[in-house]
Structure formats: structure tokens, C-alpha cells
Write a protein that holds these residues in place. Sequence first.
Motif, PDB file in Angstrom:
ATOM      1  N   HIS A 139      -7.612  -5.395   3.111  1.00 54.17           N
ATOM      2  CA  HIS A 139      -6.443  -6.373   2.378  1.00 54.17           C
ATOM      3  C   HIS A 139      -6.307  -6.369   0.982  1.00 54.17           C
ATOM      4  O   HIS A 139      -5.265  -6.260   0.450  1.00 54.17           O
ATOM      5  CB  HIS A 139      -6.664  -7.937   2.949  1.00 54.17           C
ATOM      6  CG  HIS A 139      -6.844  -8.001   4.253  1.00 54.17           C
ATOM      7  ND1 HIS A 139      -7.047  -9.146   4.999  1.00 54.17           N
ATOM      8  CD2 HIS A 139      -6.002  -7.382   5.177  1.00 54.17           C
ATOM      9  CE1 HIS A 139      -6.892  -9.230   6.096  1.00 54.17           C
ATOM     10  NE2 HIS A 139      -6.460  -8.149   6.411  1.00 54.17           N
ATOM     11  N   LEU A 140      -7.510  -6.140   0.142  1.00 54.44           N
ATOM     12  CA  LEU A 140      -7.377  -5.962  -1.240  1.00 54.44           C
ATOM     13  C   LEU A 140      -6.479  -4.741  -1.775  1.00 54.44           C
ATOM     14  O   LEU A 140      -5.555  -4.970  -2.607  1.00 54.44           O
ATOM     15  CB  LEU A 140      -8.805  -5.742  -1.745  1.00 54.44           C
ATOM     16  CG  LEU A 140      -9.625  -6.798  -1.972  1.00 54.44           C
ATOM     17  CD1 LEU A 140     -10.976  -6.562  -2.612  1.00 54.44           C
ATOM     18  CD2 LEU A 140      -8.813  -8.196  -2.624  1.00 54.44           C
ATOM     19  N   PRO A 141      -6.350  -3.746  -1.101  1.00 56.86           N
ATOM     20  CA  PRO A 141      -5.181  -2.611  -1.357  1.00 56.86           C
ATOM     21  C   PRO A 141      -3.791  -3.199  -1.476  1.00 56.86           C
ATOM     22  O   PRO A 141      -2.847  -2.675  -2.302  1.00 56.86           O
ATOM     23  CB  PRO A 141      -5.513  -1.490  -0.307  1.00 56.86           C
ATOM     24  CG  PRO A 141      -6.908  -1.712  -0.027  1.00 56.86           C
ATOM     25  CD  PRO A 141      -7.072  -3.126   0.046  1.00 56.86           C
ATOM     26  N   LEU A 142      -3.660  -4.272  -0.898  1.00 53.73           N
ATOM     27  CA  LEU A 142      -2.327  -4.882  -0.771  1.00 53.73           C
ATOM     28  C   LEU A 142      -1.908  -5.126  -2.351  1.00 53.73           C
ATOM     29  O   LEU A 142      -0.812  -5.182  -2.623  1.00 53.73           O
ATOM     30  CB  LEU A 142      -1.967  -6.088   0.224  1.00 53.73           C
ATOM     31  CG  LEU A 142      -2.377  -5.720   1.686  1.00 53.73           C
ATOM     32  CD1 LEU A 142      -2.245  -6.922   2.531  1.00 53.73           C
ATOM     33  CD2 LEU A 142      -1.014  -4.707   1.918  1.00 53.73           C
ATOM     34  N   LEU A 143      -2.850  -5.788  -2.916  1.00 53.77           N
ATOM     35  CA  LEU A 143      -2.452  -6.281  -4.282  1.00 53.77           C
ATOM     36  C   LEU A 143      -2.250  -5.109  -5.300  1.00 53.77           C
ATOM     37  O   LEU A 143      -1.871  -5.350  -6.256  1.00 53.77           O
ATOM     38  CB  LEU A 143      -3.912  -7.015  -4.820  1.00 53.77           C
ATOM     39  CG  LEU A 143      -4.275  -8.171  -4.200  1.00 53.77           C
ATOM     40  CD1 LEU A 143      -5.643  -8.955  -4.684  1.00 53.77           C
ATOM     41  CD2 LEU A 143      -3.094  -9.351  -4.217  1.00 53.77           C
ATOM     42  N   ASN A 144      -2.535  -3.949  -5.019  1.00 50.99           N
ATOM     43  CA  ASN A 144      -2.108  -2.710  -5.751  1.00 50.99           C
ATOM     44  C   ASN A 144      -0.935  -1.748  -5.201  1.00 50.99           C
ATOM     45  O   ASN A 144      -0.439  -0.936  -5.659  1.00 50.99           O
ATOM     46  CB  ASN A 144      -3.245  -1.532  -5.896  1.00 50.99           C
ATOM     47  CG  ASN A 144      -4.359  -2.258  -6.363  1.00 50.99           C
ATOM     48  OD1 ASN A 144      -4.263  -3.003  -7.259  1.00 50.99           O
ATOM     49  ND2 ASN A 144      -5.775  -2.056  -5.952  1.00 50.99           N
ATOM     50  N   GLY A 145      -0.242  -2.490  -4.127  1.00 49.49           N
ATOM     51  CA  GLY A 145       0.927  -2.052  -3.606  1.00 49.49           C
ATOM     52  C   GLY A 145       2.377  -2.240  -4.394  1.00 49.49           C
ATOM     53  O   GLY A 145       2.052  -2.680  -5.665  1.00 49.49           O
ATOM     54  N   PRO A 146       3.514  -1.790  -3.960  1.00 50.22           N
ATOM     55  CA  PRO A 146       4.506  -2.128  -4.430  1.00 50.22           C
ATOM     56  C   PRO A 146       5.072  -3.548  -4.622  1.00 50.22           C
ATOM     57  O   PRO A 146       4.418  -4.471  -3.934  1.00 50.22           O
ATOM     58  CB  PRO A 146       5.454  -1.204  -3.583  1.00 50.22           C
ATOM     59  CG  PRO A 146       4.894  -1.120  -2.314  1.00 50.22           C
ATOM     60  CD  PRO A 146       3.546  -1.230  -2.570  1.00 50.22           C
ATOM     61  N   GLY A 147       5.713  -3.667  -5.554  1.00 50.12           N
ATOM     62  CA  GLY A 147       6.502  -5.269  -5.757  1.00 50.12           C
ATOM     63  C   GLY A 147       5.951  -6.062  -6.963  1.00 50.12           C
ATOM     64  O   GLY A 147       4.970  -5.414  -7.467  1.00 50.12           O
ATOM     65  N   SER A 148       6.390  -7.060  -7.015  1.00 50.28           N
ATOM     66  CA  SER A 148       5.843  -8.064  -7.973  1.00 50.28           C
ATOM     67  C   SER A 148       4.700  -8.368  -7.754  1.00 50.28           C
ATOM     68  O   SER A 148       4.210  -8.415  -6.726  1.00 50.28           O
ATOM     69  CB  SER A 148       6.904  -9.201  -8.224  1.00 50.28           C
ATOM     70  OG  SER A 148       6.652 -10.043  -7.062  1.00 50.28           O
ATOM     71  N   HIS A 149       3.942  -9.269  -8.818  1.00 53.25           N
ATOM     72  CA  HIS A 149       2.744  -9.872  -8.428  1.00 53.25           C
ATOM     73  C   HIS A 149       2.715 -10.953  -7.335  1.00 53.25           C
ATOM     74  O   HIS A 149       2.010 -11.058  -6.413  1.00 53.25           O
ATOM     75  CB  HIS A 149       2.083 -10.582  -9.605  1.00 53.25           C
ATOM     76  CG  HIS A 149       1.668  -9.591 -10.470  1.00 53.25           C
ATOM     77  ND1 HIS A 149       2.312  -8.762 -11.481  1.00 53.25           N
ATOM     78  CD2 HIS A 149       0.302  -9.156 -10.834  1.00 53.25           C
ATOM     79  CE1 HIS A 149       1.431  -8.063 -12.163  1.00 53.25           C
ATOM     80  NE2 HIS A 149       0.398  -8.222 -12.091  1.00 53.25           N
ATOM     81  N   THR A 150       3.867 -11.705  -7.472  1.00 49.54           N
ATOM     82  CA  THR A 150       4.276 -12.779  -6.425  1.00 49.54           C
ATOM     83  C   THR A 150       4.370 -12.061  -4.729  1.00 49.54           C
ATOM     84  O   THR A 150       3.771 -12.332  -3.881  1.00 49.54           O
ATOM     85  CB  THR A 150       5.662 -13.213  -6.744  1.00 49.54           C
ATOM     86  OG1 THR A 150       5.649 -13.968  -7.866  1.00 49.54           O
ATOM     87  CG2 THR A 150       5.792 -14.399  -5.646  1.00 49.54           C
ATOM     88  N   ASP A 151       5.164 -10.999  -4.944  1.00 52.28           N
ATOM     89  CA  ASP A 151       5.251 -10.131  -3.332  1.00 52.28           C
ATOM     90  C   ASP A 151       4.034  -9.703  -2.918  1.00 52.28           C
ATOM     91  O   ASP A 151       3.755  -9.952  -1.628  1.00 52.28           O
ATOM     92  CB  ASP A 151       6.083  -9.089  -3.599  1.00 52.28           C
ATOM     93  CG  ASP A 151       7.571  -9.488  -3.971  1.00 52.28           C
ATOM     94  OD1 ASP A 151       7.999 -10.479  -3.650  1.00 52.28           O
ATOM     95  OD2 ASP A 151       8.291  -8.460  -4.520  1.00 52.28           O
ATOM     96  N   ARG A 152       2.913  -8.985  -3.787  1.00 54.46           N
ATOM     97  CA  ARG A 152       1.823  -8.617  -3.241  1.00 54.46           C
ATOM     98  C   ARG A 152       0.785  -9.592  -3.037  1.00 54.46           C
ATOM     99  O   ARG A 152       0.172  -9.510  -2.115  1.00 54.46           O
ATOM    100  CB  ARG A 152       1.245  -7.602  -4.410  1.00 54.46           C
ATOM    101  CG  ARG A 152       2.043  -6.683  -4.629  1.00 54.46           C
ATOM    102  CD  ARG A 152       1.428  -5.460  -5.730  1.00 54.46           C
ATOM    103  NE  ARG A 152       1.855  -5.711  -6.991  1.00 54.46           N
ATOM    104  CZ  ARG A 152       1.458  -5.692  -8.002  1.00 54.46           C
ATOM    105  NH1 ARG A 152       0.244  -5.095  -8.326  1.00 54.46           N
ATOM    106  NH2 ARG A 152       2.189  -6.099  -9.301  1.00 54.46           N
ATOM    107  N   LEU A 153       0.739 -10.930  -3.717  1.00 58.75           N
ATOM    108  CA  LEU A 153       0.104 -11.836  -3.294  1.00 58.75           C
ATOM    109  C   LEU A 153       0.499 -12.468  -2.100  1.00 58.75           C
ATOM    110  O   LEU A 153      -0.411 -12.839  -1.275  1.00 58.75           O
ATOM    111  CB  LEU A 153      -0.105 -12.926  -4.535  1.00 58.75           C
ATOM    112  CG  LEU A 153      -0.943 -14.245  -4.228  1.00 58.75           C
ATOM    113  CD1 LEU A 153      -2.473 -13.563  -4.135  1.00 58.75           C
ATOM    114  CD2 LEU A 153      -1.099 -15.147  -5.151  1.00 58.75           C
ATOM    115  N   ALA A 154       1.580 -12.766  -1.737  1.00 60.67           N
ATOM    116  CA  ALA A 154       2.308 -13.286  -0.490  1.00 60.67           C
ATOM    117  C   ALA A 154       1.781 -12.716   0.503  1.00 60.67           C
ATOM    118  O   ALA A 154       1.680 -12.938   1.889  1.00 60.67           O
ATOM    119  CB  ALA A 154       3.695 -13.415  -0.784  1.00 60.67           C
ATOM    120  N   GLU A 155       1.787 -10.948   0.337  1.00 65.83           N
ATOM    121  CA  GLU A 155       1.326 -10.231   1.589  1.00 65.83           C
ATOM    122  C   GLU A 155       0.058 -10.186   1.774  1.00 65.83           C
ATOM    123  O   GLU A 155      -0.377 -10.428   2.886  1.00 65.83           O
ATOM    124  CB  GLU A 155       1.846  -8.737   1.194  1.00 65.83           C
ATOM    125  CG  GLU A 155       1.647  -7.771   2.573  1.00 65.83           C
ATOM    126  CD  GLU A 155       2.678  -8.435   3.700  1.00 65.83           C
ATOM    127  OE1 GLU A 155       1.929  -8.360   4.645  1.00 65.83           O
ATOM    128  OE2 GLU A 155       3.820  -8.701   3.479  1.00 65.83           O
TER     129      GLU A 155
END
Length: 197
Positions: free
Chosen positions: A75-91
Motif C-alpha cells: 500500500h505505501l507505494p500508492l503514495l508515490n503514484g500518479p495524481g495529487s496528494h489528495t488522490d493518492r491518500l484517498a487511494e
Amino acid sequence: MTAAPQTRRTSERRAELVAVASRLFRERGYHGVGMRAIAEAAGIQAASLYHHFRNKEELLLEAIYVVDRDMVVEHLPLLNGPGSHTDRLAELVRAHVRHIGANRDAWRVAGRELRALPPERLEAVQKFRREYQRCIARHIAAGVAVGEFTCADPRLTTLAILDTLNGPNEWFDPDGRLTIDRIADHYAELVIRLLGA
């Protein structure tokens, strides 16, 4: 036969045995289950179970790792993915809640049987938990820095968020009114609102 398929089958079999052990630990408690009972529930001889795991403590550790190690790795790699900080935290929030729905036995065991581990193994689990918390707090702080989030204390806010996200571990019912995906979406919305995004 190549080594890779054999390794994959061994890994899958170990995961199946961990799932069986997790269910029994949840139902009867860690101290109420022996290796023979786990082997019987898995439909194998005790000797076969010992081929995969040296003892019950190792099974407990692997059950807890389904939650703590896998959350960091997956799950932590999701925070380094594409999109805004908001998008990544929501994912990340959605993934966290869906993980609870998919691994209910392991989550219950990780919450209730952690103290059955010896100190060195308990510390190994706690390292994963601290890493998860630190990375989320850093992400929130970065979101504050770019103006996406409003948060005076990212570390404390992270702990509050995780307390909230872990709640479905206690009450989620797959036969209940809401699916885990609907719950995950709702929690993502709540977290993002909490941060003022």
C-alpha cells in the motif's frame, strides 16, 4: 519442472495454511489452538505442517504479517503514484479498508494476539507499523506544504486517521448492509474532508 512454479505453489500453500491458522486463532485464541488442530483443519498431517512452519509462533507471526508487512509492501507505494496528494491518500485509504474486508481473520488476530509474540518478533511487527505511520504522516505534511491539506500536526492526525480506518476490523460484516468497497469509498471521503481538501 522449473523452480519458479514450484516456488509459487509453495508460497500459495503457505498462504493457505496461514489463512487456516488465522481463522482458528480468531475463533479459539492463539493459546487455544495447537499445531495438530491447524493441520487437521487444513486437511494435512502434522508433519506436513512442520515442513512449512517450524512452530505455532511462526504461524502467528505470518498471520500478523498479512496485516503489517503487507500493508507496507503493497500500500505505501500508492503514495508515490500518479495524481495529487489528495488522490493518492484517498487511494491508500480505500486499499487499507479493502484489505480489512479481504483479510478479516488476520486483522482480528493482529489486533488481539500481538502480545503472544516474543519481544524480538513483536519489535519486527512494530517496525512495520511505525514505517506505515511515518510514511502517511510525511505524505500529509507534503500535502500541507503544497496547499492541498490543512493540518497542524500530521503525526497526530495520522494516528487519528489510522484509528478510524481500523474500525471496520471490529464490525464489518460481509453479509451486512454495505459492501467493503462502499465502506472504503466513504472512509476515503471522510479522511479527505478531515484534511480540508
